[in-house]
Design a protein around this motif. Structure first.
Motif: not given
Length: 381
Positions: A368-374
């Motif tokens: 999930h690109a919106w919640t993956a750790p930065l």
């Protein structure tokens, strides 16, 4: 949050997705696209759940589902007797498991949905990019007509022949894979008697050079056909030509009757070469970065090329938004978040054994690109 001026080189899927995500966060974005306009060219984009989930977060879900086709299963079949070696539930099962279905959509319909959602005046057609310059406080995108566009950030989303990549890291020489791809779109009505037309189906040949992939397109009214054959040499990367359908059919003469029926129904086919690049160790310098094919072009055997560009775009927008105005640090966080995942998918695509015997697809489809750790490498298989 500091409002950034962002110039995007390339108005394809990745470039427009990045612009939308950045505009949603309040940034000023302009896209510079070499083409004079988008026509109904190309054939398909296979959006797996990870990409659909990312685009849903931009409010595009209804538009995608209005024209896209859902694959019921992801099926592997053997070339000779047609037996199934794996069957992965998709559609409603994927939506329940991953938060989104798999959708196959005509490239023109996807580009149209993205363009419609952009702020007015974002897209500049007929604006080819010639290079980029940068200093401590900003960057300049240089257009082919000599125009200089000042920006806080420049994003190279300009594809396999990326001018921005060359400007940052110098020219590279991709290696021809020895494979030529063939693509066609067939009316569903022309395939009476062929099973699994509502599924993504891959026919695995006796050697790695031959395979046929099919899946529904345009609300299921059409079927996309993709095949490969071996070839000793080829010209320019990305060069597409009309193909000889009889040559393609002859290459698959020993395949199962259903597989041969797919090719028998093809009227016209397009042919292009598949080239290989090794994963890049670095995508960014100071205030300029790459995404999508400009950073990690890949052969299509995991159907993740466009999907990785879409993921890149969302993570890049999040990183710039979280960067508190420190653009170089934000681009480093973006790159660190994405590099290992895209490299694993580049290598997995090249290996061309994805889901042949089944297995766990969660590491690809469940991202999930919106919640993956930065700033943290995404886990790979």
């Amino acid at each position: 949050m500091a409002k950034l001026r962002i110039a995007v080189a390339g108005g394809g899927v990745g470039g427009m997705t990045a612009a939308l995500a950045l505009q949603a966060k309040g940034h000023e974005v302009a896209i510079y696209e070499k083409a004079g306009a988008f026509g109904r060219i190309g054939a398909d984009v296979n959006l797996t759940p990870n990409a659909v989930h990312a685009l849903d977060g931009l409010g595009l879900g209804d538009a995608l589902r209005a024209t896209g086709a859902r694959s019921e299963f992801r099926i592997s079949r053997m070339w000779d007797d047609g037996r199934e070696t794996s069957r992965l539930p998709m559609s409603a099962a994927a939506e329940e498991k991953y938060g989104a279905p798999q959708l196959a959509i005509h490239r023109a319909d996807l580009l149209g949905a993205l363009q419609e959602a952009l702020a007015p005046g974002t897209m500049h057609f007929g604006a080819g990019v010639a290079g980029v310059e940068q200093g401590a406080e900003g960057a300049v995108l240089i257009l082919e007509d000599g125009t200089r566009v000042e920006a806080d950030v420049v994003i190279g989303a300009d594809g396999i022949h990326s001018v921005i990549r060359t400007a940052l890291f110098g020219p590279d020489a991709p290696k021809f894979s020895g494979l030529v791809s063939w693509r066609a779109v067939v009316p569903r009505a022309a395939l009476e008697g062929v099973s699994n037309l509502d599924s993504f189906t891959k026919w695995w040949g006796p050697e790695a050079t031959r395979q046929i992939v099919t899946f529904p397109l345009t609300r299921g009214e059409e079927i996309f056909v993709f095949a490969t054959t071996g070839q000793d040499g080829w010209g320019e990367e990305g060069w597409t030509l009309p193909g000889d359908i009889e040559e393609l059919r002859a290459a698959y003469a020993d395949f199962h009757p259903e597989a041969r029926a797919l090719l028998a129904a093809c009227g016209e086919v397009m042919q292009s070469a598949l080239h290989i690049r090794e994963p890049m160790p670095q995508w960014s310098r100071a205030r300029v970065t790459l995404l999508g094919d400009a950073a990690h072009p890949m052969v299509p055997f995991m159907a993740q090329g466009a999907c990785m560009a879409i993921e890149d775009a969302i993570v890049l927008a999040r990183a710039l938004d979280a960067g508190a105005g420190d653009v170089p640090a934000a681009l480093t966080a973006y790159e660190d978040s994405r590099r290992d995942r895209t490299a694993a998918i580049q290598r997995g695509s090249l290996a061309n054994d994805w889901m042949k015997q089944g297995g766990n697809a969660d590491w690809v489809y469940g991202y999930h690109a919106w919640t993956a750790p930065l700033g943290d490498p995404a886990p790979a298989a």
